[in-house]
Scaffold this active site. Structure first.
Site, mmCIF file in Angstrom:
data_model
loop_
_atom_site.group_PDB
_atom_site.id
_atom_site.type_symbol
_atom_site.label_atom_id
_atom_site.label_comp_id
_atom_site.label_asym_id
_atom_site.label_seq_id
_atom_site.Cartn_x
_atom_site.Cartn_y
_atom_site.Cartn_z
ATOM 1 N N LYS A 170 32.607 39.790 37.228
ATOM 2 C CA LYS A 170 33.334 40.626 38.185
ATOM 3 C C LYS A 170 32.369 41.043 39.285
ATOM 4 O O LYS A 170 31.350 41.679 39.021
ATOM 5 C CB LYS A 170 33.887 41.865 37.475
ATOM 6 C CG LYS A 170 34.544 42.859 38.417
ATOM 7 C CD LYS A 170 35.219 43.979 37.661
ATOM 8 C CE LYS A 170 35.732 45.039 38.619
ATOM 9 N NZ LYS A 170 36.392 46.145 37.922
ATOM 10 N N LYS A 223 36.680 37.317 38.685
ATOM 11 C CA LYS A 223 37.384 38.228 39.592
ATOM 12 C C LYS A 223 36.503 38.611 40.751
ATOM 13 O O LYS A 223 35.344 38.950 40.514
ATOM 14 C CB LYS A 223 37.745 39.469 38.773
ATOM 15 C CG LYS A 223 38.303 40.624 39.553
ATOM 16 C CD LYS A 223 38.491 41.788 38.640
ATOM 17 C CE LYS A 223 38.981 42.978 39.437
ATOM 18 N NZ LYS A 223 39.024 44.175 38.648
HETATM 19 C C1 PBG Z 1 38.359 49.070 37.422
HETATM 20 C C2 PBG Z 1 39.061 47.959 38.115
HETATM 21 C C3 PBG Z 1 39.107 47.646 39.478
HETATM 22 C C4 PBG Z 1 39.983 46.569 39.610
HETATM 23 C C5 PBG Z 1 40.418 46.244 38.330
HETATM 24 N N1 PBG Z 1 39.812 47.099 37.419
HETATM 25 C C6 PBG Z 1 38.515 48.323 40.646
HETATM 26 C C7 PBG Z 1 37.070 48.353 40.842
HETATM 27 O O1 PBG Z 1 36.282 47.759 40.102
HETATM 28 O O2 PBG Z 1 36.675 49.040 41.774
HETATM 29 C C8 PBG Z 1 40.390 45.912 40.895
HETATM 30 C C9 PBG Z 1 41.659 45.144 40.851
HETATM 31 C C10 PBG Z 1 42.252 44.825 42.174
HETATM 32 O O3 PBG Z 1 41.636 44.993 43.245
HETATM 33 O O4 PBG Z 1 43.393 44.367 42.172
HETATM 34 N N2 PBG Z 1 37.003 49.072 37.436
#
Ligand code: PBG
Length: 298
Positions: A170, A223
């Site tokens: 991520k 992601k």
């Molecule tokens: C939680 C999380 C996030 C997303 C999914 N889980 C936000 C982040 O990491 O700031 C983003 C998902 C999206 O943008 O659709 N940490």
């Protein structure tokens, strides 16, 4: 591509009869539990593979208490969904940023997130989700060692058969912007670059995935999706496990905004991007287009 390969992310909030549209994500809502149940029944009838649930708590604090409370918003929603839509696959997002007053994904010590101190919160949240009815838990926090911590805690509490979908790679991405409005989870100071990954570093992504698999992840996720198709492809070649990709909020909002201006065809952009993510090798896709795409596909 089939509807069953799509996962719909949803946001549950306190209250009743609430269906609050998210400004930057047309067609997506903050839903109270009663409305969520209705939305999930519809998703199930469209043949969508499952939902990924995020919670907006009643109150936030330094300790992210509601993230792992037995009667937290996600836990209550899971119980309702298990009884109202028992055949729908329920995936719970395991993270703290929606629940902390500072908006970071873990415990803040001396101005930075303390990785190891956060693991306990995550393990407790995952167990409470499983107890409430989650079929799969999906940690998105990016703390090191959290898959092992969650696996151990699940096993000790009788949830040996609950799989972990790990957000293994991520990235610290600008494309999460609209989500932070949806989940009210923007960090109040600094950013997430001490725990999320550097977009320039593809090799580290492969190391992160290998580590998560060693720790016991059952499904791995990359992601965002569109800007990282090369890594989806590489992970597909290297790892013989189920692979997920998340077409995140900003990817959705860009298409919706351009289509809203008449600059691009919404349906074709939706299908072309989703197809490219499948072509790169993702078995399943979390996407805010799950409903319209499923409608088109069926
Ligand atoms: C939680 C999380 C996030 C997303 C999914 N889980 C936000 C982040 O990491 O700031 C983003 C998902 C999206 O943008 O659709 N940490």
């Amino acid at each position: 591509m089939t509807p069953s390969q799509l996962i719909l992310p949803l946001f549950v909030c306190p209250g009743e009869g609430i269906r609050r549209e998210i400004g930057s994500m047309p067609g997506n809502y903050q839903l109270s539990i009663d409305e969520l149940v209705r939305e999930c029944a519809e998703a199930h009838s469209l043949g969508i593979g499952g939902i990924l649930l995020f919670g907006l708590p009643e109150t936030k604090d330094e300790m992210a208490s509601e993230a792992y409370a037995e009667d937290g918003i996600v836990q209550r929603a899971m119980r309702a969904l298990k009884s109202e839509t028992p055949k729908l696959l329920l995936i719970s997002d395991v993270c703290n940023c929606e629940y902390t007053s500072h908006g970071h994904c873990g415990k803040v010590v001396d101005g930075d997130v303390d990785n190891d101190a956060t693991l306990q919160w995550l393990a407790c949240a995952a167990v409470s989700h499983a107890r409430a009815g989650a079929d799969i838990v999906a940690p998105s926090d990016m703390m090191d060692g959290r898959v092992a911590a969650i696996r151990t805690a699940l096993d000790r509490n009788g949830f040996q058969n609950t799989p972990i979908l790990s957000y293994a790679a991520k990235f610290a991405s600008v494309f999460y912007g609209p989500f932070r409005e949806a989940a009210d989870s923007a960090p109040q100071f600094g950013d997430r670059r001490s725990y999320q990954m550097d977009p320039a570093n593809g090799r580290e992504a492969m190391r992160e995935i290998a580590l998560d698999l060693e720790e016991g992840a059952d499904i791995i996720m990359i992601k965002p999706a569109l800007a990282y198709l090369d890594l989806i492809w590489e992970a597909r070649q290297r790892f013989d496990v189920p692979l997920a990709a998340y077409q995140v909020s900003g990817e959705f909002s860009m298409i919706m905004a351009a289509a809203g201006h008449g600059w691009i065809d919404r349906e074709r952009a939706m299908m072309e991007t989703l197809t490219s993510i499948r072509r790169a090798g993702a078995d399943m896709i979390a996407t805010y287009f799950a409903k319209p795409a499923a409608q088109l596909l069926s």
